[in-house]
Design an enzyme around this catalytic site. Structure first.
Site, PDB file in Angstrom:
ATOM      1  N   HIS A 356       0.794  -1.232   0.000  1.00 12.02           N
ATOM      2  CA  HIS A 356       0.000   0.000   0.000  1.00 12.02           C
ATOM      3  C   HIS A 356       0.824   1.279   0.000  1.00 12.02           C
ATOM      4  O   HIS A 356       0.267   2.352   0.215  1.00 12.02           O
ATOM      5  CB  HIS A 356      -0.931   0.041   1.212  1.00 12.02           C
ATOM      6  CG  HIS A 356      -2.029  -0.978   1.182  1.00 12.02           C
ATOM      7  ND1 HIS A 356      -3.272  -0.716   0.664  1.00 12.02           N
ATOM      8  CD2 HIS A 356      -2.061  -2.255   1.601  1.00 12.02           C
ATOM      9  CE1 HIS A 356      -4.032  -1.800   0.779  1.00 12.02           C
ATOM     10  NE2 HIS A 356      -3.312  -2.749   1.345  1.00 12.02           N
ATOM     11  N   LYS A 656     -14.656   8.744  -3.225  1.00  8.86           N
ATOM     12  CA  LYS A 656     -15.896   9.063  -2.485  1.00  8.86           C
ATOM     13  C   LYS A 656     -16.441  10.428  -2.911  1.00  8.86           C
ATOM     14  O   LYS A 656     -17.640  10.606  -3.111  1.00  8.86           O
ATOM     15  CB  LYS A 656     -15.635   9.064  -0.974  1.00  8.86           C
ATOM     16  CG  LYS A 656     -15.272   7.695  -0.446  1.00  8.86           C
ATOM     17  CD  LYS A 656     -14.716   7.756   0.973  1.00  8.86           C
ATOM     18  CE  LYS A 656     -13.981   6.459   1.284  1.00  8.86           C
ATOM     19  NZ  LYS A 656     -13.090   6.559   2.445  1.00  8.86           N
TER      20      LYS A 656
END
Ligand code: 26V
Length: 808
Positions: A356, A656
Site C-alpha cells: 500500500h 468518495k
C-alpha cells in the site's frame, strides 16, 4: 425479519420492556439504538449460520483478509439497508415518535484503523458479502480505537477512544473458539527417527478470544464474518494467582501486560517497548487467525493439508500480518509433521499480498534480536526461508554479493517484511496503475525480474452502497428516478447518466440536492465551529490524514495567498470560497501537528477580517472519522487530491468525493490518474509535476526551493507571513514549516507546484461561474464513479488472485 410496520412496533416495544425495563415513552435515543441494534443483529443470525454452513457443506474455497486495521465506522444504517428493512423500521420508529437518522447518531464509530488502508478493508468486506463471495476479515479487537482528536487553541490534542465503553451490539463473543498464542521461551531440538523435532518450551501463553461481527450483504442473504481477536490471560494464570496470594500486584501487572496486546491501535512505536508491543500484536493476530483456520479446515474440509491452497486463501493487507507465513509453516511442520518442501509449497500457494505504499520509511523491518527473543521458533523458520532463498539467488546471480544481500529477507540485523511477503506469496499487487508500475520499475524492480508472474494491479475502490446510497439518499433517489435502479447492483451502469449531463432539468435537480447537502453541512459547521459559511460559496474540501506528502501545506499556502490578494483589494471579483479541512496527525508527528495549528491560525485571522466580506472562510473540522466523512462527502464541490506525484499509492477519498459529484482538483498521482482517464481532462482540474518529473528532480538533485522563494513575490510573501507576527502563536510558532521549505529544500515540491496550483484554482473560480458547465462536469464525475466501486475491485481479486466463486 419484520413482516410489517405493526410487527416491528410490537416486537420493538416488547424488547425495550424486557431488555431495558422501559416503556416507549421513557426511552431515549440511546435506548432505541441499543434495542434496535440487537434486534437487527438477531434478525441476520439465521442467514449468518446458513452462510457459514453453506460454505462448509459445499467445501467452497474461502478467503481470509488479514488486516491490523478495519475501519468499519457505524453499522446500523448499513445493516438495516442491507437486510432490506429500512422502510419498515424508519416508518415504525416514526410512528413511535423517533427519527431513524437521529438514532444512527447514537452509534460510536468502530475506529479500528488509521485511514485509507483500514477503510479499504471495511469496503472490501461489504463488497465480498454483497457479491455473495466467501471472504472474511481477521483482525484485532482493540480496546481503544484511533484517538479522538480535540482542537484546543488551534492545537491537536489526543484523547483515548474507548469505543467499547457501552456494549458493542454487533459482536458475538465465542470463548469456545479461543486459541492459545505463545510468546518467548526457547526451542528444544530432538531427533526422532532421523527427523528433527522442535519443541517450544517455557513460553508465556496468551488466550486469543474471538469476537465475531456479522458482515451483511446487500439484500442477498449472505452474511460473512469479521473475526476480531481479543487478548486475555489464561485460566492457569488465575490458578497462579490463587496459589500466590501475596503476589497480587505482580499478577495484575502480568494480566495487564497481556491485555495490552489488544489494548490500542498502533501504539507509539518510537520506543523499544512500543515496537515490541506492536510485534506482539502482529503475531497475536496471525497466530490466532491461522490456528483457527487450520482447525476449521481439518474439521470441515479435509485431513489432507496438501489440499489447503485449493480451499483456503490468506490475504495480507500490507506487510503488517506477514508473519502468517512462518506461522503457517510452523503449524504445518511442527504440529502437522509435514516436510519442509510440502509446507513451503502449501504456504506459497495460500498467501497473497497487497502493498500500500512506495514510501521507503513506511516499509516494515523488525530487528532480528527482537524477533528471536519474542518468537524463537518463528525466527528459526524465517532464517531457514532466507537461507534457502539466498541459495537460489546465488544460483541465479553467482558472486553478486551486493545484489544478493540487497534482495535477502534478513540483512543489517533486520527482517525485511516486504521481502518475506514477496518471496513467500503467489501474488503481489499494488493499489492503482501508477503505484503498481512504480513497484515494478523502481521500488521492487529486482523482485519483479525474479517473479514477474506474481505482480499485478488492483486499483482500489469504495463501496457505493455506503458512500452513495446511504450517505446521499437524495442523490441516489434522483439517479434511480432517472436511469432506474440497476446501478445499485451494477454500479458501472451509472454511465447511463452521461446522456443527462447537459440536460438542464436534471442539472437543476442535481444542484438542488447539492444545495441541501451543503446547507446540512453548514449547520454542522455552525454548531461545531461556530462559523457561519455561505452555501453559495464553493465548498473546497481536503480531508485525509495529515502528512507532508499529502501537502495540506500547499492548500493553506494558497489560502494565505488569496487572503493577501483580498486584503489588498477587497473589491476584487472572486467566487466566494469555503475551505474545509479535516484529518488527524500521528501523535508523535510534530510537523503534521504544526500544519493543523497553521490551518487554525489562518482560519482565526481570515474568518474575522471584515475586509474579506465573507468571500473566504476556513474551517478545520475536528475528529475526522468515517461518520464525519459521511457528512462531508455529499456536500463537497471541490475535492483536493494534491499529493506530490508518485507518493500517494492510490487514495480512496478521491473516489468518495467523485461519486458524490465533487470535481477533483489534483495531481496526476495514485487513482487520480485513472479518474482523469475516465472523466476526461475537461472534467477534472489537473496541475503540477508528473511522477516522472518528480522522480527526475529527486535523482538529479537540481531543485532549489530558495530560488523560487527569491523569484516569486507571492510565495515570498506567504512564507514571510510564517515568520511574522500576524498569525496567532507568535513569531516562532511556524518556523519549523518555514525552514522545512527553505533550509530542507522543500522535499515535497510545494513551492515548485505552487504556481500551477494557483492557476488550477483560478480555473475552478471561472468554471464555477458557469453553473451549467460545472453541473455537467459534476454529473460526468458521478456517471464514471461506478468503476471505482469496490465491487469491481473485489471481483478482480476474486477471479484474478483468489479463485473464489459466489455462492449464488
Ligand atoms: C505509513 C507511514 C508510517 C511511517 C511514516 C510515514 C508513513 C507514510 C505512509 C504510511 C502508509 C502506510 C500504508 C497505507 O496506509 N497506505 C495507504 O493505503 C491506501 C489503501 O490502499 C491508499 O489509498 C493510500 O494511498 C495509501 O497511502
Amino acid at each position: 425479519m419484520f413482516c410489517s410496520i405493526e410487527d416491528f412496533k410490537t416486537t420493538f416495544k416488547k424488547r425495550l420492556e424486557t431488555k431495558l425495563s422501559k416503556s416507549i415513552n421513557d426511552a431515549t435515543n440511546n435506548d432505541v439504538y441499543k434495542t434496535l441494534g440487537q434486534l437487527v443483529r438477531e434478525n441476520v443470525s439465521k442467514n449468518w449460520i446458513d452462510t457459514t454452513t453453506y460454505y462448509q457443506e459445499n467445501k467452497q474455497k474461502q478467503v481470509y483478509y488479514f488486516s491490523m486495521e478495519f475501519l468499519m465506522g457505524r453499522l446500523l444504517q448499513t445493516n438495516i439497508e442491507n437486510s432490506g428493512q429500512f422502510l419498515i423500521i424508519k416508518e415504525g420508529l416514526k410512528e413511535l415518535g423517533f427519527n431513524l437518522e437521529n438514532i444512527f447518531e447514537e452509534e460510536h464509530d468502530a475506529g479500528l484503523g488509521n485511514g485509507g488502508l483500514g477503510r479499504l478493508a471495511a469496503c472490501f468486506l461489504d463488497s465480498l458479502a454483497s457479491l455473495n463471495l466467501p471472504g472474511h476479515g481477521c483482525g484485532i479487537r482493540y480496546k481503544y480505537g484511533l484517538f479522538e482528536q480535540k482542537i484546543i487553541n488551534g492545537y491537536q490534542v489526543e484523547l483515548p477512544d474507548y469505543w467499547l465503553q457501552e456494549s458493542y451490539v454487533w459482536e458475538v463473543r465465542r470463548p469456545d473458539r479461543a486459541v492459545e498464542v505463545k510468546f518467548g521461551g526457547y526451542v528444544d531440538m530432538v531427533e526422532v527417527d532421523e527427523k528433527l523435532q522442535f519443541h517450544h518450551k517455557n513460553y508465556d501463553t496468551v488466550l486469543a478470544v474471538p469476537y465475531d461481527v456479522p458482515v451483511v450483504g446487500y439484500q442477498n442473504e449472505t452474511v460473512n464474518t469479521l473475526r476480531l481477536w481479543s487478548a486475555e490471560s489464561c485460566r492457569e494464570d488465575f490458578n497462579f494467582f490463587t496459589s500466590n496470594k501475596n503476589d497480587y500486584y505482580h499478577f495484575l501487572q502480568y494480566k495487564r501486560s497481556i491485555e495490552d496486546i489488544s489494548g490500542f491501535l498502533y501504539p507509539d512505536d518510537s520506543t523499544y517497548d512500543g515496537k515490541l508491543l506492536r510485534l506482539k500484536q502482529q503475531y497475536f493476530l496471525v497466530s490466532a487467525g491461522i490456528q483457527s483456520i487450520i482447525k476449521q479446515f481439518k474439521a470441515k474440509y479435509s485431513a489432507d493439508l496438501l489440499q489447503l491452497p485449493e480451499k483456503i486463501g490468506v490475504h495480507i493487507n500490507d506487510t503488517h500480518p506477514v508473519l502468517v507465513i512462518p506461522e503457517l509453516m510452523r503449524i504445518l511442520l511442527d504440529e502437522e509433521g509435514l516436510s519442509w518442501e510440502d509446507a513451503w509449497r502449501i504456504t506459497k500457494r495460500t498467501v497473497s499480498f497487497t502493498n500500500h505504499t512506495t514510501l521507503s520509511e513506511a516499509l516494515e523491518k523488525w530487528p532480528v534480536t527482537m524477533v528471536k527473543e519474542l518468537l524463537p521458533r518463528i525466527f528459526m523458520i524465517v532464517e531457514e526461508i532466507n537461507e534457502r532463498y539466498c541459495r537460489e539467488l546465488w544460483d541465479l546471480y553467482p558472486y553478486e554479493w551486493n545484489k544478493i544481500s540487497a534482495l535477502a529477507i534478513i540483512g543489517n540485523g533486520e527482517i525485511r517484511m516486504a521481502h518475506l511477503a514477496i518471496v513467500a506469496s503467489y501474488s503481489v499487487n499494488g493499489v492503482a496503475k501508477i503505484h503498481t508500475e512504480i513497484l515494478k520499475t523502481k521500488e521492487m524492480k529486482d523482485f519483479y525480474k525474479l517473479y514477474p508472474q506474481k505482480f499485478n494491479n488492483k486499483t482500489n475502490g469504495i463501496t457505493h452502497r455506503r458512500w452513495l446510497l446511504n450517505v446521499n439518499p437524495d442523490l441516489a433517489s434522483l439517479i434511480t428516478e432517472t436511469i432506474g435502479n440497476r446501478w445499485i447492483a451494477h454500479p458501472k451502469e451509472l454511465t447511463n447518466l452521461i446522456k443527462y449531463s447537459k440536460d438542464t432539468a436534471f442539472q437543476e435537480k442535481v444542484a438542488q440536492v447539492k444545495r441541501m447537502n451543503k446547507e446540512k453541512l453548514a449547520r454542522y459547521i455552525k454548531e461545531h465551529n461556530g462559523i457561519t459559511v455561505d452555501t453559495n460559496s464553493i465548498f473546497d474540501v481536503q480531508v485525509k490524514r495529515l502528512h507532508a506528502y499529502k501537502r495540506q501545506l500547499l492548500n493553506i499556502f494558497h489560502i494565505i495567498h488569496l487572503y493577501h490578494i483580498l486584503s489588498e483589494n477587497p473589491n476584487i471579483d472572486i467566487t466566494p470560497r469555503t475551505f474545509i479541512f479535516g484529518g488527524k496527525a500521528a501523535p508523535g508527528y510534530h510537523f503534521a501537528k504544526k500544519i493543523i495549528k497553521l490551518i487554525n491560525a489562518v482560519a482565526t485571522v481570515v474568518n474575522k477580517d471584515p475586509r474579506i466580506q465573507n468571500k473566504l472562510k476556513v474551517v478545520f473540522l475536528e475528529n475526522y472519522s468515517v461518520s464525519l466523512a459521511e457528512k462531508i462527502m455529499p456536500a463537497a464541490d471541490v475535492s483536493e487530491q494534491i499529493s506530490t506525484a508518485s507518493k500517494e499509492a492510490s487514495g480512496t477519498g478521491n473516489m468518495k468525493f467523485m461519486m458524490n459529484g465533487a470535481i477533483t482538483l489534483g495531481t496526476l498521482d495514485g487513482a487520480n490518474i485513472e479518474i482523469s482517464e475516465c472523466v476526461g481532462n475537461d472534467n477534472i482540474f489537473l496541475f503540477g509535476l508528473k511522477a516522472e518529473e518528480v522522480l527526475k528532480l529527486y535523482s538529479e538533485k537540481t531543485y532549489r526551493a530558495r530560488d523560487i522563494y527569491n523569484i516569486d513575490f507571492r510565495i515570498k510573501k506567504v512564507l514571510d507571513e510564517l515568520m511574522g507576527n500576524h498569525l496567532p502563536g507568535g513569531e516562532s510558532e511556524f518556523k519549523d514549516i518555514y525552514y522545512s521549505i527553505l533550509s530542507n529544500n522543500d522535499e515535497y515540491f510545494v513551492l515548485k507546484d505552487f504556481d500551477s496550483y494557483c492557476e488550477a484554482h483560478e480555473l475552478v473560480d471561472q468554471t464555477y461561474r458557469d453553473q451549467q458547465k460545472w453541473l455537467s462536469m459534476s454529473i460526468t464525475n458521478i456517471a464514471h464513479s461506478g468503476k471505482f466501486s469496490s465491487d469491481r475491485t473485489i471481483q478482480q481479486y476474486a477471479t484474478e488472485i483468489w479463485g473464489i466463486r459466489p455462492r449464488f
